[in-house]
Design a protein around this motif. Structure first.
Motif, PDB file in Angstrom:
ATOM      1  N   LEU A 259       0.819  -0.999  -0.182  1.00 13.73           N
ATOM      2  CA  LEU A 259       0.052  -0.013  -0.077  1.00 13.73           C
ATOM      3  C   LEU A 259       0.957   1.135   0.005  1.00 13.73           C
ATOM      4  O   LEU A 259       0.490   2.370  -0.738  1.00 13.73           O
TER       5      LEU A 259
ATOM      6  N   ASP B 244       0.999   4.084  -2.698  1.00  9.56           N
ATOM      7  CA  ASP B 244       0.767   5.555  -2.589  1.00  9.56           C
ATOM      8  C   ASP B 244       1.594   6.628  -3.036  1.00  9.56           C
ATOM      9  O   ASP B 244       1.389   7.592  -3.600  1.00  9.56           O
TER      10      ASP B 244
ATOM     11  N   ASP C 166      -6.631   0.231  -5.429  1.00 10.31           N
ATOM     12  CA  ASP C 166      -5.493   0.982  -5.806  1.00 10.31           C
ATOM     13  C   ASP C 166      -4.695   0.491  -6.999  1.00 10.31           C
ATOM     14  O   ASP C 166      -4.387   1.294  -7.878  1.00 10.31           O
TER      15      ASP C 166
END
Length: 465
Positions: free
Chosen positions: A298, A302, A428
């Motif tokens: 993650l 990001d 994502d």
């Protein structure tokens, strides 16, 4: 030279207000200077032309008198002329105006502005003259007529006009400077307010906003953009704090359990109990390892943004390989890939997207899981559906499940090993590839649909199970 450049750099105004005012004043001064020079030159030329016309007219009149033989020794002066002198071929003065009687013939001393100049000190005055010369034939021979006209009026008008234009130009430049300074100050006042507000905003004051002017101009749009950026920063900070808190909570529980198991195993006398405790500690360790891997992924997603690997990926083959490599499953997986689909992206991340969707489907399915891959050539998208026949998701929870560490059933998810990060990671990855991931209910249960920009769609393939 370097010293001059350094001095000019130091003396140059630093503020936008001062630079704008200086530029406006300089521009207006240059325009006024050019306009004033043009006005003065035109006025001078006009006045000199009038003087020359008067002198030429009197010279013609004297020449007609000489031609008719009516020339007298003393000649009258017209208005605007200073002297008249008539010289024969031998250089003798045969007639002259009253102020030159008894004076020798004028001798040229050079040329000025295309006209001959003469020594006029005999007149007793120092001022510009315009001398017109004509030749006439008389009964006694040719004579030369010199008529001098004073430029005293032209000089005076030139001086007065120059002074008036200089004073007017100075007043205009000062007025433009004052108006520009004031207008620029008023225009930049909101910018200064925005700057002061942004300077006062700290990392814990992201809820503050800059003032937005009521005008619909560039400064208002700048303030709106700044506030939109602050909103995104505030949302990002809130997500980060929530993520850190959730991650700390998620890590605290298994670490506490793991420590308890190891402490009990260290002191428990029964070898069988110690073995069970160590096995439980190993499971918790694996869960911690999976959780840390998800957290690292993650964080990478990001910070990656649009910097991803762009290479052709045979999505059909990737789906088949991923499904077959999972081995025995709690529930059978039906694979339907009627099209050969190619996308652009990172094959490892796309495989992780499908793996997370399959893990989620296996946890909630009752009997079966279905994976369908289609190519929508008209929309230019690849459509990947992962469906399970488990319980449906309430409409109000269809977006909540994509939040990090969100669980609709905490106890069940913990027992099944879910960390609450699988679906957020999958979304994502889809967003990073320019696609979307949504959840929807079907007659058989729940379907997670992924749409990705397609590179190529080929003919029908086959169905696997």
């Amino acid at each position: 030279m370097v010293a001059l450049v350094t001095l000019a750099t130091r003396l140059a105004p630093r503020s936008v207000r001062a630079r704008t005012t200086l530029a406006a004043c300089t521009s207006v001064a240059v325009v006024l200077l050019a306009a004033s020079a043009a006005v003065v030159l035109l006025l001078r030329a006009n006045l000199e032309r009038s003087v020359e016309d008067g002198a030429r007219e009197q010279a013609r009149a004297v020449a007609r008198l000489a031609t008719d033989g009516h020339l007298t020794a003393a000649l009258p002066l017209d208005h605007g002329t200073d002297f008249v002198q008539v010289i024969d071929a031998g250089g003798r003065v045969v007639a002259a105006s009253q102020n030159l009687i008894g004076r020798p013939a004028l001798a040229p001393t050079g040329a000025r502005d295309g006209h001959r100049s003469y020594n006029l000190h005999a007149l007793g005055e120092e001022h510009h003259q315009r001398v017109t010369t004509l030749t006439a034939d008389t009964p006694t021979g040719p004579v030369t007529v010199h008529v001098g006209a004073s430029l005293r009026t032209a000089d005076a008008a030139d001086d007065v006009t120059t002074a008036a234009l200089a004073a007017l130009s100075a007043v205009l430049v000062l007025t433009v400077g004052a108006l520009t300074w004031r207008a620029t100050g008023r225009a930049l006042r909101p910018v200064d307010a925005i700057r002061a507000e942004v300077a006062a905003i700290g990392d814990r004051d992201l809820d503050r906003r800059v003032p937005e002017p009521r005008s619909d101009d560039e400064i208002a749009r700048l303030a709106h953009t700044m506030n939109a950026m602050l909103e995104r920063l505030e949302a990002a900070g809130t997500r980060q704090r929530r993520f850190i808190a959730d991650a700390s909570h998620e890590l605290r529980s298994p670490l506490a359990v793991l420590r308890t198991q190891l402490e009990v195993a260290l002191t428990h006398p029964d070898p069988d109990v110690r073995a069970d405790l160590v096995a439980g500690a190993l499971q918790d360790t694996e869960r911690l390892q999976a959780l840390s891997t998800d957290l690292l992924l993650l964080a990478r997603l990001d910070t990656t943004g649009h910097d991803r690997a762009d290479e052709p990926v045979d999505l059909t083959e990737l789906v088949r390989t991923t499904v077959r490599a999972r081995g025995p499953q709690p529930h059978p997986v039906v694979l339907r890939t009627p099209d050969e689909v190619t996308v652009t992206g990172n094959p490892l991340w796309l495989g992780r997207l499908l793996t997370n969707l399959l893990d989620n489907a296996q946890r909630h399915a009752r009997q079966s899981v279905t994976v369908t891959l289609l190519g929508d050539a008209e929309a230019g998208q690849a459509v990947l559906d992962v469906a399970n026949d488990g319980p449906r998701i309430d409409p109000g929870d269809r977006e909540k499940i994509f939040e990090r560490f969100a669980r609709l059933d905490d106890a069940r998810s913990r027992d099944d090993g879910g960390s609450g990060l699988g679906l957020p990671i999958a979304r994502d990855i889809a967003a990073l590839h320019g696609g979307t991931l949504t959840a929807r209910d079907t007659a058989a249960g729940t379907t997670f649909r992924t749409r990705l920009p397609v590179g190529l769609v080929r003919g029908p393939s086959r169905e696997d199970s």
